[in-house]
Scaffold this motif. Sequence first.
Motif, PDB file in Angstrom:
ATOM      1  N   LEU A   1      49.667  42.938  37.984  1.00 32.19           N
ATOM      2  CA  LEU A   1      48.911  43.167  39.216  1.00 32.19           C
ATOM      3  C   LEU A   1      47.708  44.078  38.958  1.00 32.19           C
ATOM      4  O   LEU A   1      46.619  43.861  39.506  1.00 32.19           O
ATOM      5  CB  LEU A   1      49.831  43.787  40.268  1.00 32.19           C
ATOM      6  N   LEU A   2      47.916  45.100  38.100  1.00 36.73           N
ATOM      7  CA  LEU A   2      46.800  45.979  37.770  1.00 36.73           C
ATOM      8  C   LEU A   2      45.718  45.225  37.015  1.00 36.73           C
ATOM      9  O   LEU A   2      44.519  45.465  37.211  1.00 36.73           O
ATOM     10  CB  LEU A   2      47.296  47.160  36.936  1.00 36.73           C
ATOM     11  N   ASN A   3      46.136  44.309  36.128  1.00 37.95           N
ATOM     12  CA  ASN A   3      45.159  43.503  35.391  1.00 37.95           C
ATOM     13  C   ASN A   3      44.341  42.649  36.356  1.00 37.95           C
ATOM     14  O   ASN A   3      43.130  42.471  36.174  1.00 37.95           O
ATOM     15  CB  ASN A   3      45.856  42.611  34.365  1.00 37.95           C
ATOM     16  N   SER A   4      45.037  42.120  37.384  1.00 36.54           N
ATOM     17  CA  SER A   4      44.329  41.319  38.387  1.00 36.54           C
ATOM     18  C   SER A   4      43.304  42.168  39.130  1.00 36.54           C
ATOM     19  O   SER A   4      42.167  41.745  39.351  1.00 36.54           O
ATOM     20  CB  SER A   4      45.337  40.713  39.378  1.00 36.54           C
ATOM     21  N   LEU A   5      43.704  43.391  39.506  1.00 35.63           N
ATOM     22  CA  LEU A   5      42.762  44.289  40.173  1.00 35.63           C
ATOM     23  C   LEU A   5      41.610  44.658  39.245  1.00 35.63           C
ATOM     24  O   LEU A   5      40.452  44.722  39.660  1.00 35.63           O
ATOM     25  CB  LEU A   5      43.492  45.557  40.627  1.00 35.63           C
ATOM     26  N   GLY A   6      41.952  44.913  37.966  1.00 35.72           N
ATOM     27  CA  GLY A   6      40.911  45.253  37.001  1.00 35.72           C
ATOM     28  C   GLY A   6      39.903  44.132  36.837  1.00 35.72           C
ATOM     29  O   GLY A   6      38.689  44.378  36.733  1.00 35.72           O
ATOM     30  N   ALA A   7      40.401  42.881  36.824  1.00 32.91           N
ATOM     31  CA  ALA A   7      39.491  41.734  36.687  1.00 32.91           C
ATOM     32  C   ALA A   7      38.568  41.634  37.897  1.00 32.91           C
ATOM     33  O   ALA A   7      37.377  41.318  37.771  1.00 32.91           O
ATOM     34  CB  ALA A   7      40.299  40.452  36.526  1.00 32.91           C
ATOM     35  N   ARG A   8      39.101  41.905  39.093  1.00 30.95           N
ATOM     36  CA  ARG A   8      38.267  41.869  40.299  1.00 30.95           C
ATOM     37  C   ARG A   8      37.194  42.952  40.222  1.00 30.95           C
ATOM     38  O   ARG A   8      36.048  42.735  40.642  1.00 30.95           O
ATOM     39  CB  ARG A   8      39.127  42.085  41.546  1.00 30.95           C
ATOM     40  N   MET A   9      37.572  44.100  39.694  1.00 33.44           N
ATOM     41  CA  MET A   9      36.598  45.197  39.614  1.00 33.44           C
ATOM     42  C   MET A   9      35.524  44.934  38.575  1.00 33.44           C
ATOM     43  O   MET A   9      34.478  45.587  38.584  1.00 33.44           O
ATOM     44  CB  MET A   9      37.325  46.519  39.319  1.00 33.44           C
ATOM     45  N   GLU A  10      35.778  44.005  37.661  1.00 33.33           N
ATOM     46  CA  GLU A  10      34.761  43.642  36.682  1.00 33.33           C
ATOM     47  C   GLU A  10      33.788  42.595  37.237  1.00 33.33           C
ATOM     48  O   GLU A  10      32.782  42.294  36.614  1.00 33.33           O
ATOM     49  CB  GLU A  10      35.412  43.100  35.403  1.00 33.33           C
ATOM     50  N   SER A  11      34.123  42.030  38.407  1.00 34.66           N
ATOM     51  CA  SER A  11      33.239  41.039  39.012  1.00 34.66           C
ATOM     52  C   SER A  11      32.066  41.747  39.678  1.00 34.66           C
ATOM     53  O   SER A  11      31.957  42.976  39.647  1.00 34.66           O
ATOM     54  CB  SER A  11      34.000  40.199  40.040  1.00 34.66           C
ATOM     55  N   ARG A  12      31.208  40.983  40.320  1.00 35.44           N
ATOM     56  CA  ARG A  12      30.003  41.556  40.924  1.00 35.44           C
ATOM     57  C   ARG A  12      30.238  42.063  42.340  1.00 35.44           C
ATOM     58  O   ARG A  12      29.345  42.662  42.940  1.00 35.44           O
ATOM     59  CB  ARG A  12      28.878  40.511  40.943  1.00 35.44           C
ATOM     60  N   MET A  13      31.431  41.816  42.892  1.00 36.17           N
ATOM     61  CA  MET A  13      31.676  42.286  44.249  1.00 36.17           C
ATOM     62  C   MET A  13      31.754  43.811  44.266  1.00 36.17           C
ATOM     63  O   MET A  13      32.087  44.436  43.249  1.00 36.17           O
ATOM     64  CB  MET A  13      32.973  41.672  44.812  1.00 36.17           C
ATOM     65  N   PRO A  14      31.414  44.445  45.396  1.00 40.04           N
ATOM     66  CA  PRO A  14      31.486  45.903  45.481  1.00 40.04           C
ATOM     67  C   PRO A  14      32.886  46.410  45.130  1.00 40.04           C
ATOM     68  O   PRO A  14      33.895  45.754  45.410  1.00 40.04           O
ATOM     69  CB  PRO A  14      31.142  46.185  46.954  1.00 40.04           C
ATOM     70  N   LEU A  15      32.941  47.581  44.509  1.00 42.80           N
ATOM     71  CA  LEU A  15      34.207  48.126  44.036  1.00 42.80           C
ATOM     72  C   LEU A  15      35.200  48.302  45.179  1.00 42.80           C
ATOM     73  O   LEU A  15      36.394  48.022  45.037  1.00 42.80           O
ATOM     74  CB  LEU A  15      33.946  49.470  43.344  1.00 42.80           C
ATOM     75  N   LEU A  16      34.730  48.776  46.315  1.00 46.35           N
ATOM     76  CA  LEU A  16      35.603  48.960  47.473  1.00 46.35           C
ATOM     77  C   LEU A  16      36.205  47.632  47.905  1.00 46.35           C
ATOM     78  O   LEU A  16      37.406  47.538  48.178  1.00 46.35           O
ATOM     79  CB  LEU A  16      34.808  49.589  48.619  1.00 46.35           C
ATOM     80  N   GLN A  17      35.399  46.596  47.947  1.00 51.81           N
ATOM     81  CA  GLN A  17      35.892  45.274  48.343  1.00 51.81           C
ATOM     82  C   GLN A  17      36.858  44.720  47.310  1.00 51.81           C
ATOM     83  O   GLN A  17      37.868  44.100  47.652  1.00 51.81           O
ATOM     84  CB  GLN A  17      34.710  44.326  48.521  1.00 51.81           C
ATOM     85  N   ALA A  18      36.578  44.953  46.032  1.00 47.64           N
ATOM     86  CA  ALA A  18      37.456  44.475  44.973  1.00 47.64           C
ATOM     87  C   ALA A  18      38.846  45.075  45.087  1.00 47.64           C
ATOM     88  O   ALA A  18      39.853  44.426  44.793  1.00 47.64           O
ATOM     89  CB  ALA A  18      36.861  44.815  43.607  1.00 47.64           C
ATOM     90  N   LEU A  19      38.923  46.296  45.560  1.00 44.58           N
ATOM     91  CA  LEU A  19      40.221  46.970  45.697  1.00 44.58           C
ATOM     92  C   LEU A  19      40.931  46.608  46.996  1.00 44.58           C
ATOM     93  O   LEU A  19      42.130  46.333  46.999  1.00 44.58           O
ATOM     94  CB  LEU A  19      40.023  48.483  45.645  1.00 44.58           C
ATOM     95  N   ALA A  20      40.196  46.647  48.101  1.00 44.90           N
ATOM     96  CA  ALA A  20      40.834  46.639  49.416  1.00 44.90           C
ATOM     97  C   ALA A  20      40.794  45.315  50.150  1.00 44.90           C
ATOM     98  O   ALA A  20      41.338  45.209  51.240  1.00 44.90           O
ATOM     99  CB  ALA A  20      40.187  47.715  50.304  1.00 44.90           C
TER     100      ALA A  20
END
Length: 952
Positions: free
Chosen positions: A332-351
């Motif tokens: 699950l953390l890897n999935s979150l990490g991959a989202r945070m590597e995308s271009r979407m804002p960090l807040l959106q990637a997390l929440a």
Amino acid sequence: MEHAERPVGDPELSECDREPIHIPGAIQPHGALLAASEDDWRISHASANLSEVLGLDAHAMLGRPLRDAVQELAFGSLAAASGEALSHDNVNLGHLNTLTRADGVLLHLQAHRSGSHVCVNIEPLPLAPEATPAITAVLPALESFRAATSCKEVCTLAVRALRKLTGYDRVMAYRFAAKGDGEIIAELHRPGDEPYLGLHYPAADIPVQARRLIMLQRVGMIADTSYRPVALLVDPSLSDVAPLDLTYSALRSVSPLHCEYLRNMHVGACLTVALVHHDRLWGMLVCQHATPRTSGPELRAVVDMIGKVVSLLLASLGEAEAHADRLQRQELLNSLGARMESRMPLLQALAEPGADLLRCMAASGAVVRMSGRTMCVGMVPEADVAELMLSTMLNRAAGEVLAYDDLGLRQADFPAGTADTAGALLLPLGQASGDAILWLRPEMLHTVVWAGEPGRHAITDTETGRLSPRGSFAAWKEIVRNRSRCWSDGDLATARQLGAVVAAAAARRTEAELALLRYYDPLTRLANRSLLQQRLDVPDREGRPATALVFLDLDRFKAVNDTLGHDAGDTLLIEVAARLLAISGPVHLVTRLGGDEFVVLCYGLRQEAVVHLVEQMRQAIMTPFEIMGRSCHISASIGIVLAKQAGGLNLVRAADMAMYSAKQAGGNRGVMYESALFDKAAQQFAIEADMRDALREGDQFVLLYQPLFRLGAGRSVLAGFEALLRWRHPVRGWLSPALFIPVAEESELILPLGEWVMEQALRQGRAFHAASPGAGLVMNVNVSALQLTQAGFCSGLAGVIEAEGLDAGQLCLEITESMLTGAGASTVLAEARELGVQVAIDDFGIGYSSLSYLRRLPVDVVKLDRSFLEDVGGGSSGEAFVVAVIALAHAAGKPVVFEGIETQDQKDIARRAGADMVQGFFFAPPLSANAALELVRSDRKLSELAEAITSD
């Protein structure tokens, strides 16, 4: 005479958690104990029952060499074992040789150190061989443990094995919870006995010091819960002998409270073995018998071996379970990490819903705050409650992970907590930034069955203060409320790991964004001013110079921010950028300069093509935008400059001048740059610079005062003055306000200029009042919208009025119709009227207010624009219209001033129409301060003369 150590069973005992159970001063009677000083190996202590166990008189053995009490071989083994461990205190020196008593009974010896003494435990071995299980009986039990796949299964198999090996009536596996209380998770007992499986026991049943002893001496036995402790005798020749530490003694006498506790449970004998996981007391295997029963050293060794094997398996299975949990969380953390590597804002990637933020912590909701913005996901309370919880926990966390599973019980700290927020775990992000993730868990309503009431684990005698254990172990049900499922060590570790992932992602984004921010706008991702300037300085990659530059400024963008909010404004800017990119294509450079200003640098276009492109942009921006579910209509003021027309002027500056001209013309249009615009801009720039100098020197601005007259049956009476600002330029001479006031407003110089006007006008008003105290002359002062919306306007106004010693009613603020459309200005005007200051709407009739709105205008006086006089010139219908307007104003309770009266006919029209006051060159032009003062004095004399004539 020899003396004995004081036994632990002293009746003065009143606090079981402070009971010194490691130095009881006595042993259990199923064996005997000797202690000798390691210096000279002479016996310092002997249990009073030495003669019963060893056949030697305890009193006679005190002070004698230890070798006189044990056989030579046993003493040699003891001395050798002691020598190998001299550097350690309270170390179990292991099993020694056996002794043979005179009657043939074998005695088992075991030793441990207590400070500078060596203690020897002596126990008779059972005569029957079947009393000790053979290793062949133990191995199958150990082999069966391999089939277990969970900690509970291992405990169930261990209980089965121990019951078979020991023959005790009841065998249980007891597991400790994180807070110290325990639960029976496996059990076997005699048919007909009451089951204990599933019962919980409070942590106080096993005090802290007892848990420490269980960890150090993992196998404990009470052969008879009704035994009488055997005292330890001390050599009388010794003085100041410290009590013997019997932590490692298998014969150590136990607390009388504990024996009483067991007897209350109808237990006659007890055998326990500790289960240890990672140096933590995980639980215990407990064997209980209804009658006294002695388990010999060999059986205890087998039980100890089973306990160690079970502890190892618990550790292994626990690690396996923890490993599986870590793998799932890591995924699950890897999935979150991959989202945070995308271009979407960090807040959106997390929440964003579905982002695995809740699953990785088994949470029902989460609140995430980053860079001052907050997003919620899942079940969360109202926004203000969530912010309060997050801020409160941040203050307490001190930068560390903080977890509560009992927020429902912390009403003083979290008064707004609900069943959905019984548990909370906070992860601060960064140092003192206010960024954090707050996970929430709902209340876990469940029932716990206790073995007796947990709050009454012990009873205190009111007379003696002595404690007694509870006597009832009947099932006592407790409904647990206001708590969530506990946050585990795995939860805390996952939170910290996620914090590291977020920090790393933020660091990488910071590096990338720093590079982007150098040349690109972070909101729209368009090129920024730096990249634009670079392209203006250097041709594009193909070596082509720019042929034109288009400057766009959005019309009415501020209204979008004011009505829909800044988030909507940002969304609109992003949408505008997307449309400009779509129209311009990849050839031209689309730039956001800042705010709502955009620039398009064009390559390879002729004038016709540039004009066509600009029209496409204008039409695209006019097409309604869908913002936050609402249709949004805007337009753009557009300035265009062709590179060949700019001359030596910077293209951006030239296009900006053209854009400003388009905005002054009403917006929603494009204007081509021409040299006259530069001349006008240069003139405005020079005026602004000269105005700053004039304000600093303080002698170029002058106030003139145009009289206002009240119409009466006879002559017109002086009612007050309107202060009019003029500028006596040292080079250009007298400048019209129409030339410099717009520059003052745009540059915000209107603020210091307005303060000067107000002070000068009120000071002159005081002089007018002194010259004609009873006339009630009013000073009218024009104010701008920028002045009204400046913080502290009314408080500053009140200060000036007080300083000049005027009544607030002698000041009238003149405003334009357009200023009433702003909520901020209306609020300030209302505050000014509360001070007693009058408000007049100037030039009424040239704006957009309907006549029906006249009644609701927050003003005291209406000043009709001179354009109404032009309407009157058209015939009687024009005069009737003016009469109607003035009548409406009177119906609304507002007196009317008619401006611009220049002839006798116009004065007559104003009188017939019902105007209350008039103003214009027919009566008097704007006067200097001295001339106005002379007018006040002469009007006063005329009034006094008229009164005298009337009185005669």
